[in-house]
Design a protein around this motif. Structure first.
Motif, PDB file in Angstrom:
ATOM      1  N   THR A 128      -7.334  10.244  -7.769  1.00  0.00           N
ATOM      2  CA  THR A 128      -8.771   9.973  -7.728  1.00  0.00           C
ATOM      3  C   THR A 128      -9.068   8.503  -7.451  1.00  0.00           C
ATOM      4  OG1 THR A 128      -8.658   9.816 -10.141  1.00  0.00           O
ATOM      5  CG2 THR A 128      -9.473  11.888  -9.206  1.00  0.00           C
ATOM      6  N   TYR A 129      -8.123   7.614  -7.795  1.00  0.00           N
ATOM      7  CA  TYR A 129      -8.354   6.192  -7.557  1.00  0.00           C
ATOM      8  C   TYR A 129      -7.174   5.483  -6.880  1.00  0.00           C
ATOM      9  CZ  TYR A 129      -5.391   5.275 -11.644  1.00  0.00           C
ATOM     10  OH  TYR A 129      -4.341   5.207 -12.526  1.00  0.00           O
ATOM     11  N   SER A 130      -5.986   6.101  -6.886  1.00  0.00           N
ATOM     12  CA  SER A 130      -4.815   5.410  -6.334  1.00  0.00           C
ATOM     13  C   SER A 130      -4.965   5.139  -4.840  1.00  0.00           C
ATOM     14  CB  SER A 130      -3.544   6.228  -6.588  1.00  0.00           C
ATOM     15  OG  SER A 130      -3.609   7.489  -5.940  1.00  0.00           O
ATOM     16  N   ARG A 131      -5.720   5.997  -4.144  1.00  0.00           N
ATOM     17  CA  ARG A 131      -5.919   5.784  -2.700  1.00  0.00           C
ATOM     18  C   ARG A 131      -6.593   4.442  -2.410  1.00  0.00           C
ATOM     19  NH1 ARG A 131      -9.596  10.920  -1.709  1.00  0.00           N
ATOM     20  NH2 ARG A 131      -8.303  11.633  -3.447  1.00  0.00           N
ATOM     21  N   PHE A 132      -7.481   4.022  -3.315  1.00  0.00           N
ATOM     22  CA  PHE A 132      -8.179   2.759  -3.105  1.00  0.00           C
ATOM     23  C   PHE A 132      -7.250   1.575  -3.365  1.00  0.00           C
ATOM     24  CE2 PHE A 132     -11.381   5.916  -4.453  1.00  0.00           C
ATOM     25  CZ  PHE A 132     -12.084   5.987  -3.268  1.00  0.00           C
ATOM     26  N   ILE A 133      -6.315   1.748  -4.300  1.00  0.00           N
ATOM     27  CA  ILE A 133      -5.275   0.726  -4.481  1.00  0.00           C
ATOM     28  C   ILE A 133      -4.415   0.644  -3.229  1.00  0.00           C
ATOM     29  CG2 ILE A 133      -3.265   0.037  -5.838  1.00  0.00           C
ATOM     30  CD1 ILE A 133      -4.458   1.522  -8.218  1.00  0.00           C
ATOM     31  N   ALA A 134      -4.114   1.814  -2.662  1.00  0.00           N
ATOM     32  CA  ALA A 134      -3.290   1.856  -1.450  1.00  0.00           C
ATOM     33  C   ALA A 134      -3.977   1.140  -0.292  1.00  0.00           C
ATOM     34  CB  ALA A 134      -2.991   3.302  -1.074  1.00  0.00           C
ATOM     35  N   ARG A 135      -5.272   1.373  -0.121  1.00  0.00           N
ATOM     36  CA  ARG A 135      -5.996   0.700   0.961  1.00  0.00           C
ATOM     37  C   ARG A 135      -6.034  -0.803   0.734  1.00  0.00           C
ATOM     38  NH1 ARG A 135     -11.878   2.797   2.510  1.00  0.00           N
ATOM     39  NH2 ARG A 135     -12.334   2.137   0.379  1.00  0.00           N
ATOM     40  N   TRP A 136      -6.290  -1.198  -0.522  1.00  0.00           N
ATOM     41  CA  TRP A 136      -6.305  -2.620  -0.851  1.00  0.00           C
ATOM     42  C   TRP A 136      -4.951  -3.248  -0.538  1.00  0.00           C
ATOM     43  CZ3 TRP A 136      -3.476  -5.743  -4.097  1.00  0.00           C
ATOM     44  CH2 TRP A 136      -4.011  -7.001  -4.384  1.00  0.00           C
ATOM     45  N   ALA A 137      -3.867  -2.576  -0.912  1.00  0.00           N
ATOM     46  CA  ALA A 137      -2.519  -3.108  -0.678  1.00  0.00           C
ATOM     47  C   ALA A 137      -2.213  -3.187   0.814  1.00  0.00           C
ATOM     48  CB  ALA A 137      -1.482  -2.232  -1.386  1.00  0.00           C
ATOM     49  N   ALA A 138      -2.581  -2.140   1.548  1.00  0.00           N
ATOM     50  CA  ALA A 138      -2.287  -2.113   2.986  1.00  0.00           C
ATOM     51  C   ALA A 138      -3.041  -3.214   3.718  1.00  0.00           C
ATOM     52  CB  ALA A 138      -2.653  -0.744   3.559  1.00  0.00           C
ATOM     53  N   ARG A 139      -4.276  -3.450   3.339  1.00  0.00           N
ATOM     54  CA  ARG A 139      -5.083  -4.473   4.021  1.00  0.00           C
ATOM     55  C   ARG A 139      -4.599  -5.887   3.708  1.00  0.00           C
ATOM     56  NH1 ARG A 139     -11.306  -2.088   3.514  1.00  0.00           N
ATOM     57  NH2 ARG A 139     -11.057  -0.434   5.085  1.00  0.00           N
ATOM     58  N   ARG A 140      -3.821  -6.027   2.671  1.00  0.00           N
ATOM     59  CA  ARG A 140      -3.270  -7.345   2.337  1.00  0.00           C
ATOM     60  C   ARG A 140      -1.812  -7.487   2.759  1.00  0.00           C
ATOM     61  NH1 ARG A 140      -7.523  -6.205   0.082  1.00  0.00           N
ATOM     62  NH2 ARG A 140      -9.005  -7.722  -0.731  1.00  0.00           N
ATOM     63  N   GLY A 141      -1.371  -6.547   3.542  1.00  0.00           N
ATOM     64  CA  GLY A 141      -0.055  -6.662   4.148  1.00  0.00           C
ATOM     65  C   GLY A 141       1.107  -6.203   3.296  1.00  0.00           C
ATOM     66  N   LEU A 142       0.844  -5.601   2.142  1.00  0.00           N
ATOM     67  CA  LEU A 142       1.940  -5.097   1.320  1.00  0.00           C
ATOM     68  C   LEU A 142       2.586  -3.893   1.997  1.00  0.00           C
ATOM     69  CD1 LEU A 142       0.527  -5.250  -2.329  1.00  0.00           C
ATOM     70  CD2 LEU A 142       2.265  -6.719  -1.307  1.00  0.00           C
ATOM     71  N   THR A 143       3.893  -3.851   2.005  1.00  0.00           N
ATOM     72  CA  THR A 143       4.606  -2.726   2.611  1.00  0.00           C
ATOM     73  C   THR A 143       4.869  -1.657   1.565  1.00  0.00           C
ATOM     74  OG1 THR A 143       6.812  -3.593   2.108  1.00  0.00           O
ATOM     75  CG2 THR A 143       5.756  -4.354   4.155  1.00  0.00           C
ATOM     76  N   PRO A 144       5.133  -0.422   1.981  1.00  0.00           N
ATOM     77  CA  PRO A 144       5.475   0.635   1.027  1.00  0.00           C
ATOM     78  C   PRO A 144       6.682   0.265   0.161  1.00  0.00           C
ATOM     79  CG  PRO A 144       4.974   1.590   3.163  1.00  0.00           C
ATOM     80  CD  PRO A 144       5.001   0.110   3.357  1.00  0.00           C
ATOM     81  N   ASN A 145       7.685  -0.400   0.754  1.00  0.00           N
ATOM     82  CA  ASN A 145       8.875  -0.776  -0.018  1.00  0.00           C
ATOM     83  C   ASN A 145       8.538  -1.778  -1.119  1.00  0.00           C
ATOM     84  OD1 ASN A 145      10.294   0.878   1.654  1.00  0.00           O
ATOM     85  ND2 ASN A 145      11.286  -0.758   2.817  1.00  0.00           N
ATOM     86  N   GLN A 146       7.619  -2.691  -0.841  1.00  0.00           N
ATOM     87  CA  GLN A 146       7.210  -3.658  -1.865  1.00  0.00           C
ATOM     88  C   GLN A 146       6.488  -2.956  -3.009  1.00  0.00           C
ATOM     89  OE1 GLN A 146       4.987  -6.244   0.747  1.00  0.00           O
ATOM     90  NE2 GLN A 146       6.622  -7.776   0.835  1.00  0.00           N
ATOM     91  N   VAL A 147       5.668  -1.967  -2.670  1.00  0.00           N
ATOM     92  CA  VAL A 147       4.985  -1.198  -3.714  1.00  0.00           C
ATOM     93  C   VAL A 147       5.999  -0.396  -4.524  1.00  0.00           C
ATOM     94  CG1 VAL A 147       3.256   0.581  -4.159  1.00  0.00           C
ATOM     95  CG2 VAL A 147       2.870  -1.072  -2.336  1.00  0.00           C
ATOM     96  N   THR A 148       7.028   0.134  -3.852  1.00  0.00           N
ATOM     97  CA  THR A 148       8.094   0.852  -4.562  1.00  0.00           C
ATOM     98  C   THR A 148       8.770  -0.060  -5.571  1.00  0.00           C
ATOM     99  OG1 THR A 148       8.504   2.307  -2.664  1.00  0.00           O
ATOM    100  CG2 THR A 148      10.268   2.111  -4.282  1.00  0.00           C
ATOM    101  N   LEU A 149       9.010  -1.307  -5.192  1.00  0.00           N
ATOM    102  CA  LEU A 149       9.641  -2.261  -6.113  1.00  0.00           C
ATOM    103  C   LEU A 149       8.750  -2.538  -7.321  1.00  0.00           C
ATOM    104  CD1 LEU A 149      11.214  -4.793  -3.571  1.00  0.00           C
ATOM    105  CD2 LEU A 149      12.400  -3.080  -4.961  1.00  0.00           C
TER     106      LEU A 149
END
Length: 505
Positions: free
Chosen positions: A268-289
């Motif tokens: 319900t809210y994680s998608r907005f964290i994902a968009r925020w992270a993607a727009r700031r250049g965070l990669t999926p691997n960095q989020v995994t870490l």
């Protein structure tokens, strides 16, 4: 890589002036320029087929299909479409997928509804040549819940047509030889088709009659339209500009088949964290870490055995799971996929669980309790390892299994009566024995309570992390392990039973 085929003007009285400009969009591009720029990333060597001569167009498409080693994406050149819709269609895992629009159901009065209830059922209905039109295309296709059932032409009748094939068609590499053969057969009988028969409609007509399962999807919250006049172009540009494509892309980043806990307490809210992270250049691997770090921190909190730290560990393991969801959502939203990321995600999901199990057991012992807790911890680890191994092996075996063949029908058959009868017989056969039990259980999923109960009983990762967080924070490690072992055992028995049944049918 995907092989892209652009179809020129469709046969019929209308032409497709793709030089018309989309004034409502930035840069004022022509329809053709915009579509080509959208598709270049998929295939820099676009194949273009002029479709004014049906037979020549079909033979040209057959040549492309015969040499293709990739999936094929076929789309009319006069298409105005969202990038996200192209992406979703080309990433589909079905052997073939067509974009459709169903004929709108008119609002009816009670008297009309009663009359419809007394109408001839579809199994007894006579095939017809579809004369209705929707968005300029003849309504000559019959679609069900998930696939195209039958397609007609100006010379081939179809039982109760209810949809049009909008244009985009995705065909997997494994079906490319069938597509090539089908196009050559259609080219040989091109003289039997009508002037208003659309080329994509003819292709799907041939594929369905040759036994290919063509899945369907609608436009949903995305835009697609074929245009032939400047007025249509202006309308399409304005309508598309008014739609929130980014929101649709964000929603699509969330898996549609997640469990109950993930759906209602994370996505319900994680998608907005994902968009925020993607727009700031965070990669999926960095989020995994980040997720791994939170998981290890949770294990360290549990290892203290103190109640405040146990509560904090429960909070941290919850957010470790949240970021475990976010990394996949970032990958789908930003379209950043990689082998390393997939391996990290799959491997460290287990690592986080097992290190948390170890932390809980250590915390129980250092609190002055018996070290028998390690028996429960090892049981939980062993059970989850076996379940993961079974999931992995069944998934590989299932992918190797050839799809169940569909009935075929000669391309020159004047109507689809024999095809529908064959489908009815197939349906009856598949409703007997174990198939019947599985089908009945599948149908039960239309009830919301049953749907979510089935999701929860298999004890997916969201429910497991929730169980760990809640029981560890409110109770103790012993209760946590007992919950994991009992629920995990029920899930293993349920899953194994279902897979054995599916393996035997």
């Amino acid at each position: 890589m995907t092989r892209v085929v652009l179809l020129g003007a469709s046969p019929g009285p209308d032409t497709s002036p793709t030089g018309l400009r989309l004034a409502a969009l930035p840069g004022n591009p022509t329809v053709a320029e915009r579509l080509r720029s959208q598709l270049t990333s998929l295939d820099p060597r676009l194949a273009t087929i002029e479709s004014g001569d049906v037979a020549a167009a079909l033979r040209a498409l057959a040549d492309v299909a015969e040499t293709a080693t990739e999936n094929l994406f076929i789309i009319p050149e006069n298409s105005v479409v969202h990038d996200e819709l192209i992406y979703q269609i080309t990433k589909a895992k079905r052997g073939a997928l067509a974009l459709v629009a169903k004929e709108p159901r008119p609002e009816v009065t009670e008297e009309e509804q009663e009359a419809q209830e007394d109408a001839v059922p579809i199994d007894e209905a006579e095939p017809e040549i579809g004369l209705g039109r929707l968005e300029g295309l003849p309504i000559r296709s019959r679609v069900g819940k998930s696939r195209v059932v039958s397609v007609g032409t100006a010379r081939h009748a179809v039982t109760r047509p209810n949809a049009i094939l909008l244009g985009p068609l995705h065909v997997s590499a494994r079906n490319a030889p069938v597509l090539a053969q089908t196009c050559r057969e259609l080219a040989a009988m091109a003289g039997t088709f009508g002037e208003d028969d659309d080329l994509v409609q003819l292709i799907v007509f041939g594929l369905v009659r040759n036994g290919v399962s063509v899945g369907i999807r609608g436009r949903r919250d995305l835009f697609y339209r074929r245009v032939t006049t400047q007025e249509e172009v202006n309308e399409a540009g304005a309508e598309m500009a008014g739609m929130d494509e980014d929101r649709a892309r964000l929603n699509n980043a969330v898996k549609g088949a997640d469990g109950f806990f993930t759906t209602y307490f994370v996505s319900t809210y994680s998608r907005f964290i994902a968009r925020w992270a993607a727009r700031r250049g965070l990669t999926p691997n960095q989020v995994t870490l980040i997720s791994i770090t939170l998981g290890v921190a949770a294990a360290a909190c549990f290892a203290t055995g103190d109640r405040p730290w146990m509560v904090l560990g429960g909070v941290l393991i919850y957010f470790a799971f949240v970021f475990d969801c976010v990394d996949g959502q970032v990958a789908r939203y930003a379209r950043k996929f990689g082998v390393l990321g997939a391996w990290l995600d799959a491997t460290f999901d287990r690592f986080k669980e097992y290190v948390v199990f170890a932390g809980l057991a250590v915390g129980w012992v250092v609190s002055g309790n018996s070290d028998d807790i390690w028996i429960l911890a090892l049981a939980a680890i062993g059970l989850q390892s076996v379940r993961h191994l079974l999931d992995f092996s069944f998934g590989i075996s299932n992918r190797r299994k050839a799809p169940s063949p569909l009935p075929t029908l000669a391309l020159d058959a004047p109507d689809d009566r024999d095809l529908r009868q064959a489908l009815t017989r197939r349906k009856v056969e598949r409703s007997q024995g174990l198939r019947g039990v599985l089908k009945m259980w599948t149908k039960a999923g239309k009830f919301r309570a049953v749907h979510w109960a089935r999701k929860m009983i298999v004890f997916p990762i969201g429910e497991r992390f929730a169980a760990i967080a809640i029981t560890a924070a409110l109770f103790d490690a012993r209760i946590t392990f007992i919950t994991l072992v009992i629920w995990g055992s029920v899930a293993a028995a349920y899953t194994l039973t279902g897979r054995l049944m599916r393996s035997l049918v």
